[in-house]
Design an enzyme around this catalytic site. Structure first.
Site, short mmCIF file in Angstrom:
data_model
loop_
_atom_site.label_atom_id
_atom_site.label_comp_id
_atom_site.label_asym_id
_atom_site.label_seq_id
_atom_site.Cartn_x
_atom_site.Cartn_y
_atom_site.Cartn_z
N LYS A 1 0.82 -1.22 0.00
CA LYS A 1 0.00 0.00 0.00
C LYS A 1 0.86 1.27 0.00
O LYS A 1 0.40 2.34 -0.40
CB LYS A 1 -0.91 0.02 1.23
CG LYS A 1 -1.89 -1.14 1.28
CD LYS A 1 -3.20 -0.82 0.60
CE LYS A 1 -4.15 -2.01 0.70
NZ LYS A 1 -5.44 -1.77 0.06
N SER B 1 -8.65 1.46 8.66
CA SER B 1 -7.99 1.00 9.89
C SER B 1 -6.93 -0.03 9.52
O SER B 1 -6.36 -0.69 10.38
CB SER B 1 -9.01 0.39 10.85
OG SER B 1 -9.74 -0.62 10.20
#
Lengths: 314, 314
Positions: A52, A77
């Site tokens: 990511k 989250s």
């Protein structure tokens, strides 16, 4: 919209200062087990522990000067929260991360450690979207979506570009399919940088939304009643990544929960690396479909290594 | 007895076909935590998952043709058992591994998978020594000791030779101290290949036999009443490795059990690699002794990654 090879190369160059060119591991154990030649692209060794970082760095790197001053916001989250916090810090940009108030404190602390500001909200999808929208309205910050954003997709693609730079003759590339950012990036990289390289997605049978989306031709959701152990793959595709996937993907393979857990454990035990359950999904798919991959060169993107050691599935 | 640099280089060349030149990892997290520049020599990625492969390959590689025909024998339920089985197989030599009948079947199966013959015996030190001696007498096989054997020591030394080949200017090299084979090899490698490089051992406080042995000048045993979590370090030094250690070691640092477990967990969480508890002992020693290592270049031998995932200390 067409994405050119030149755009992909330029974007890769642009984010190189902010990412690791992660190692590619091989394993004689898994080669013997599958009969294939496997190349594991280890994004668990990426900065903040997951691919990511590439997408976050890419999306932030193309902001205008005015946007950079106003900062970025996302709600997550998971790994994208940490990725945005770290990538923004590295470019001296402020980041606000909307997180549910009941998120584990270890996750909130990780975001703070990377320099992000945690904004707590109620633990519902509506509450977090409202909170992010309010921040955008109040501060003019740019909202970053973890997967349905072409700049994020171009960032994720760089993991597969690196894999093909080192192994140009891969027959297959496999990635897990969650929100669709990585598999869309893999599709574009395989198309532009591969040599007849087929891109295959791997999904848990109990979260087969992308498999069904391709069959039906429209984005499908998951049945939230049964949660896969691959917690990174509980999301669904978006209108930006879905057409890319539809155009370029070879197929999606499904694996069961026990196959995921078994593959994860084998990777830990034999390769001595920590991988998230999501990473084990394509590994399980290769083990399950031996005849398809036999004697082939197969790249697998190991997406991340951020696991809760106190809550292992084995 | 003097060990020459030339002998060490020759032995390294001799075993190269049987071992991996393992990767050396760095971690900005641990550099920030300690203020030192750490270089982790990752023997958890070695064949069969531990540095013991080097020592076994070294000891077997120097057998005479007659000895090779008669095979090798050792008693171990740990990494040396698997190392002897695999190294012998690779050189087309028969190996018999004496293991306690109550050893976990996963360990017995690992030896068999690597081509070794498991000989079961009662679970006492006397029983296993008697059984090994009987095999030597009956078959003429050569007995291999896991640590108190100069050829084993020369094998273990190659991990540190590789580390110094890539980072010639290390100020310190740290290894855990168990039976003494690795630390003795590190001492010899540091002396011949380092540039004023100090070699430091790390031991659990509850298994400080080597620390006391150096103080007293005679080999000391551990109190077996309190077992360290670092199960590879419950053994004691031998008459061949002790003089080498005495001559060349800088010092031994002690760490407590909670420090070992905490360091192990941090390596898993931040570096995403699986390490045995024993490997965490030198990591904990660097964390505990910040002022000693601040701004220094420090090599740490990560000795292995064979852990029982069903029985983690955290």
């Amino acid at each position: 919209m067409e994405v050119s090879k030149e755009l992909m190369l330029r974007r890769h160059d642009q984010i190189k200062p902010f990412i690791h060119n992660t190692p590619i591991l091989t394993s004689s154990f898994f080669n013997n087990l599958t009969g294939a030649n496997l190349y594991f692209k280890c994004e668990n060794f990426q900065k903040m522990g997951a691919f990511k970082m590439r997408g976050a760095a890419s999306a932030i790197s193309v902001l205008t000067e005015d946007q950079k001053i106003k900062g970025v916001v996302t709600h997550s989250s998971g790994n994208f929260a940490q990725a945005v916090a770290l990538a923004a810090s590295k470019m001296n940009i402020r980041s606000k991360i909307v997180m549910p108030e009941n998120a584990p404190s270890v996750k909130k602390n990780a975001v703070k450690d990377y320099g992000g500001e945690v904004i707590e909200c109620e633990s519902t999808a509506i509450a977090r979207e409202k909170m992010a929208a309010k921040i955008v309205q109040d501060s003019g910050a740019t909202f970053l979506h973890p997967s349905n954003d072409l700049d994020v997709i171009l960032g994720q693609a760089t993991s597969v570009i690196e894999l093909l730079n080192d192994h140009a003759d891969l027959d297959y590339i496999l990635t897990p399919v969650g929100g669709g950012g990585l598999i869309a990036g893999a599709c574009l990289a395989g198309y532009h940088f591969g040599n007849n390289c087929k891109v295959i997605g791997a999904e848990p049978s109990v979260a087969d939304d992308a498999y069904r989306s391709l069959q039906i031709g429209e984005i499908q959701m998951n049945n939230s009643a049964t949660l896969t152990v691959a917690d990174g793959l509980r999301t669904f595709l978006g209108d930006i990544n879905f057409p890319i996937i539809q155009k370029h993907i070879d197929q999606i393979l499904l694996v069961d929960e026990d196959e995921i857990i078994s593959a994860m454990r084998m990777v830990w035990e034999r390769m001595k690396i920590i991988i998230e359950p999501s990473c084990a999904v394509p590994v399980a798919a290769v083990i399950k479909n031996k005849s398809l991959f036999e004697n082939k060169k197969v790249g697998i993107v190991i997406t991340g290594g951020n696991v809760d050691l106190g809550n292992l599935p084995f």
